[in-house]
Design an enzyme around this catalytic site. Structure first.
Site, PDB file in Angstrom:
ATOM      1  CB  SER A   1      -0.878   0.029   1.132  1.00 24.77           C
ATOM      2  OG  SER A   1      -1.971   0.739   0.996  1.00 24.77           O
TER       3      SER A   1
ATOM      4  CE  LYS B   1       0.042   5.236  -1.918  1.00 21.00           C
ATOM      5  NZ  LYS B   1      -0.674   4.602  -2.804  1.00 21.00           N
TER       6      LYS B   1
ATOM      7  CD1 TRP C   1      -7.851   3.103  -2.186  1.00 19.78           C
ATOM      8  CD2 TRP C   1      -9.486   4.248  -2.956  1.00 19.78           C
ATOM      9  NE1 TRP C   1      -7.539   4.536  -1.563  1.00 19.78           N
ATOM     10  CE2 TRP C   1      -8.742   5.361  -2.425  1.00 19.78           C
ATOM     11  CE3 TRP C   1     -10.568   4.876  -3.926  1.00 19.78           C
ATOM     12  CZ2 TRP C   1      -8.959   6.742  -2.246  1.00 19.78           C
ATOM     13  CZ3 TRP C   1     -10.666   6.205  -3.552  1.00 19.78           C
ATOM     14  CH2 TRP C   1      -9.851   7.223  -2.728  1.00 19.78           C
TER      15      TRP C   1
ATOM     16  CG  HIS D   1      -5.634  -2.429   0.654  1.00 16.88           C
ATOM     17  ND1 HIS D   1      -5.013  -2.206  -0.729  1.00 16.88           N
ATOM     18  CD2 HIS D   1      -5.300  -1.746   1.316  1.00 16.88           C
ATOM     19  CE1 HIS D   1      -3.875  -1.434  -0.353  1.00 16.88           C
ATOM     20  NE2 HIS D   1      -4.095  -0.933   0.900  1.00 16.88           N
TER      21      HIS D   1
HETATM   22  C1  GCU Z   1      -5.309   4.796   1.697  1.00 18.85           C
HETATM   23  C2  GCU Z   1      -4.765   5.532   0.614  1.00 18.85           C
HETATM   24  C3  GCU Z   1      -3.970   4.687  -0.464  1.00 18.85           C
HETATM   25  C4  GCU Z   1      -2.948   3.925   0.456  1.00 18.85           C
HETATM   26  C5  GCU Z   1      -3.582   3.131   1.459  1.00 18.85           C
HETATM   27  C6  GCU Z   1      -2.643   2.212   2.572  1.00 18.85           C
HETATM   28  O1  GCU Z   1      -6.249   3.880   1.401  1.00 18.85           O
HETATM   29  O2  GCU Z   1      -5.820   6.072  -0.105  1.00 18.85           O
HETATM   30  O3  GCU Z   1      -3.275   5.365  -1.406  1.00 18.85           O
HETATM   31  O4  GCU Z   1      -2.170   2.949  -0.487  1.00 18.85           O
HETATM   32  O5  GCU Z   1      -4.440   4.197   2.193  1.00 18.85           O
HETATM   33  O6  GCU Z   1      -1.632   2.799   2.579  1.00 18.85           O
HETATM   34  O7  GCU Z   1      -3.221   1.562   3.240  1.00 18.85           O
END
Ligand code: GCU
Length: 420
Positions: free
Chosen positions: A260, A264, A351, A401
């Site tokens: 997540s 990144k 998402w 997720h």
């Molecule tokens: C949120 C955010 C995402 C990210 C996620 C996470 O949903 O919008 O961009 O990847 O959190 O880190 O769990």
């Protein structure tokens, strides 16, 4: 100069405010409503020259890195020296399956100043230096498994309320709470080590976190200096600095993994620091592996509105304006080439735009091929739970997720093939 700074700060605050309002717009989950967008060719230089060979790629790669530094993540400064203190040399742990080592990385020369704890598990049976997975954790080293010997990370924790804790700092109460995300036994039994650090020790994950961030130790400008993702990636690279000094770790076989927002981060770390031998993005989504220009699920505007501290100031210019981006995330993936890269999605995680993650991996593939590797051997998005493994790996698995056992099995198989 001062005025310029004010104008910049003001426009950033204004654009964050506007995007917070706009953030109430419904997210698009309809493939038919994806805007038409132009895919930038990673193998064509900005001046139109085509890239024909490895040497040409090095030039293009530098150009791409600069674009991401200026427009998305900000530029990470040359690191100042970090001092490593081995706090625990090697204790038998996890029913004898592991040797636990804990290292404090001091970011300044103050012994009780800012720093991060690196928790390391090495397979007890190892006879030589081992390849190692390294990944940041969200809520403290003590959360990754029940082991009572793990030092409590003291960095800021977002969403601590979930644990019935209100002070946003790590504590005994959350020990082992994220063990479902970390296949520690599986990793060790397959002959790999595992290292982890708490992202909150490099930068607290909230919009006011700057003063407690490692970024505060360096000169700063709003527009294109590093942001939280840069600070977290910096921490991953500092762990490699330590691995290079540890004879039981094979620093040439370090695999960076993240889920997540930390996915990144693993991508940005792996793209910039070529010491990472393999890079894994687990459900990294917007600002990670997913193409921004598709504006599917989470958009640039949403992410900047909700998490203004993750990306540099310039990235805010692309709120509701993805078409103007002079890059897209497939170019970030291409920076990992020819090193093995794994992009994973989850079917219910719309998402994060699974299809956009696949398309980015596919669009990075020509760079891998130019460099003499297989790239991603799939033109169409694979079926759910049907991994495709070339030099780029991709799967979309059933479910939400998260990081699951299925994900870890694929990463280990892929690492066996590409790194071990
Ligand atoms: C949120 C955010 C995402 C990210 C996620 C996470 O949903 O919008 O961009 O990847 O959190 O880190 O769990």
């Amino acid at each position: 100069m001062k005025n310029l700074k004010w104008i910049l700060t003001f426009s950033l605050v204004l654009s964050s405010f506007l995007s917070a309002i706009a953030g109430t717009k419904e997210a698009n989950y309809d493939e038919a409503k994806v805007p038409k967008y132009k895919m930038i060719d990673p193998l064509v230089m900005a001046d139109g020259t085509g890239v024909a060979d490895k040497k040409g790629w090095r030039k293009r790669r530098a150009e791409i890195q600069k674009l991401f530094e200026q427009q998305v993540y900000g530029k990470t400064p040359e690191p100042k020296t970090v001092r490593f203190e081995v706090v625990e040399q090697g204790t038998s742990a996890l029913d004898g399956k592991a040797v636990r080592r804990q290292v404090r990385a001091h970011f300044t020369d103050k012994p009780d100043g800012p720093g991060m704890d690196i928790l390391i598990y090495l397979p007890a049976k190892a006879t030589g230096p081992v390849p190692i997975f390294v990944g940041l954790n969200f809520n403290g080293n003590q959360t990754i498994c029940e082991d009572p010997g793990i030092r409590i990370s003291k960095g800021y924790i977002r969403n601590n309320q979930k644990y019935g804790v209100t002070n946003n700092r790590g504590m005994e109460k959350n020990r082992g709470r994220s063990s479902h995300l970390w296949a520690v036994d599986m990793i060790l039994s397959r002959g790999y080590g595992l290292a982890t650090m708490h992202c909150g020790e490099m930068e607290p994950d909230h919009s006011e976190g700057f003063s407690e961030s490692v970024r505060a130790l360096y000169p700063y400008s709003v527009a294109d200096s590093w942001a939280a993702i840069g600070a977290w990636s910096w921490g991953l690279s500092r762990a490699v600095d330590y691995f290079e000094t540890d004879k039981q770790i094979d620093a040439k076989r370090v695999i960076v993994i993240g889920h997540s927002r930390l996915g990144k981060t693993s991508l940005w770390a792996g793209a910039c620091d070529e010491r990472f031998a393999m890079v894994i993005s687990n459900d990294s989504g917007c600002g990670g592996a997913a193409l921004s220009k598709r504006a599917f699920g989470e958009t640039v505007e949403r992410i900047n509105g909700n998490f203004p501290h993750w990306f540099c100031g310039n990235f805010k210019q692309y709120n509701s304006n993805e078409a103007a981006l002079p890059l897209d995330q497939h170019m970030l993936l291409s920076m990992v080439a020819p090193r093995p890269l794994y992009v994973a999605s989850a079917a219910e995680d719309l998402w994060a735009d699974p299809h956009g993650e696949f398309l980015a991996a596919r669009a990075a593939s020509p760079v891998y091929q130019l460099l003499g590797t297989a790239g991603l051997p799939a033109m169409e998005m694979p079926q759910v739970d049907m991994p495709v493994h070339g030099r780029i790996g991709y799967h979309v698995r059933t479910g939400k997720h998260s990081v699951t056992e299925f994900d870890w099995k694929q990463y280990l198989n892929f690492a066996d093939k590409n790194v071990k």
